[in-house]
Design an enzyme around this catalytic site. Sequence first.
Site: not given
Ligand code: BGC
Length: 479
Positions: A384, A196
Amino acid sequence: MDSRRDFLKNASLTSLAVGLGIPSEAAVNSGPDESIKFPKDFLFGVSTSAYQIEGGWNADGKGESIWDRWSHIPDNVKVLGDVACDHYRLYKQDIELLKRLNVNSYRFSISWTRIFPDGFGEANLKGVAFYKEILDLAKKHGVKPVVTLNHWDLPQKLQNIGGWANRELATHFSNYAKFCFSTFGNDVDFWGTHNEPWVVAFMGYFVGTHPPGIKDISTALLATHHLLLGHGMAVKAYRELNLKGKIGITLDYSYNIAETEKQEDLDAAKRLNDKHHPWFADPILLGKYPEMIWNWYKSKGIVMPEIKEGDMKIISTPIDYLGLNYYQTDKVKYNPDGWWPYETNTLKREYGKAKNFGMEPEGLYSILKDLDKRYHRIPIIITENGYNDDHDNVDFNGEVVDNKRIEYIFAHIKVCKKAIDDGVNLQGYTVWTLMDSYEWGDWSRLGLVHTDFHTLKRTIKKSGYWYAKGIKNGFSLGK
Ligand code: BGC
């Protein structure tokens, strides 16, 4: 937070209650309703990042990162990240968890200052040994490592020379990357350069709520360019080493929809999608910044970064996959008075990021389709996706019944399948996160494994058992 630190100070490692929770497999009924199956080599994984789980912030020669510095400044954070989940000491049991979750991939990040305490120079062998051991253990369990080089924890020494606003950072980053590539070699299946970078550049250098806490748009745009350059130089270095793995980058996308059908709101949503989406991906995958956004900044009189000859060629060195972080869709509205971002307001939602996310898998579908089209069937890995619920608790039976998370993950997995069926080159799905962990200033509960933030005991949640079973037999909503 102090009581937790005191507790850890007084507790010996062996006395920590770190055993795994009572299995709640019995709570997982098989659901014959709808079972979704994926191609055999599809990656199903979980994700973590160094600063959010490791702790050991100054252990065994590790240098200070910007997050260490930032969190030690009074009032910047609610909770310190010094110990986090103490994964630096408890990594063996955490890798065991991967096996119990049945995942075939594990995304984690290397802490730059564990390898190079000053950001460059002599490597810290104890840090190197730590990651070598993690890679060995992952291999032993048949889990493919997906390793991020920069999940935000820049060496403080490099911040002292301007951080990402300094062009030299691109060289420092690619040297660090090159060292990791040659040291860890073919043990890494997938490398990710930055996580990110939008957050690094904009939250760190414009919004100022992340370190280094700068609030200047030109500096954020400069940081963008140097992050991209560092990425490209690292990819080039990787190619020259002729290793077996793949390399890409992870970008964050939330989808934006207009609050009303009014043209000005529709345009606002489009502008926002165009901001998040192509600002980093276009330079990497198309070799140019998105013109509309570049000109928009210029029209506001903002000093734009200098693009030197050859920069765009380096930045667009071909990558093997695009990592996508998706959590939610936002409703937006035109706001002529709010100049940034792009005369748009994101409306307040009942849930905020890192609290309870919304449940909008359609947004993920739209993004996947857009990326697929715009970037000519680039292989995509969802690096993610996950659901936070601060109410997750270990109940009297020793179980964590987190049905909402199961529903959330299932809905997104369904969308992945649909996207694949519709021709999107999607190759993996990764849940954020392995275990409840440190959330950049606070705790949060997005894990498939519950972490007791006082004792650090890990307990696999119902969603963890559900995920394990789905990976093996196909996913269904039988909870
Ligand atoms: C990030 C993580 C974060 C997750 C949840 C993402 O933007 O890469 O580090 O914990 O979001 O908020």
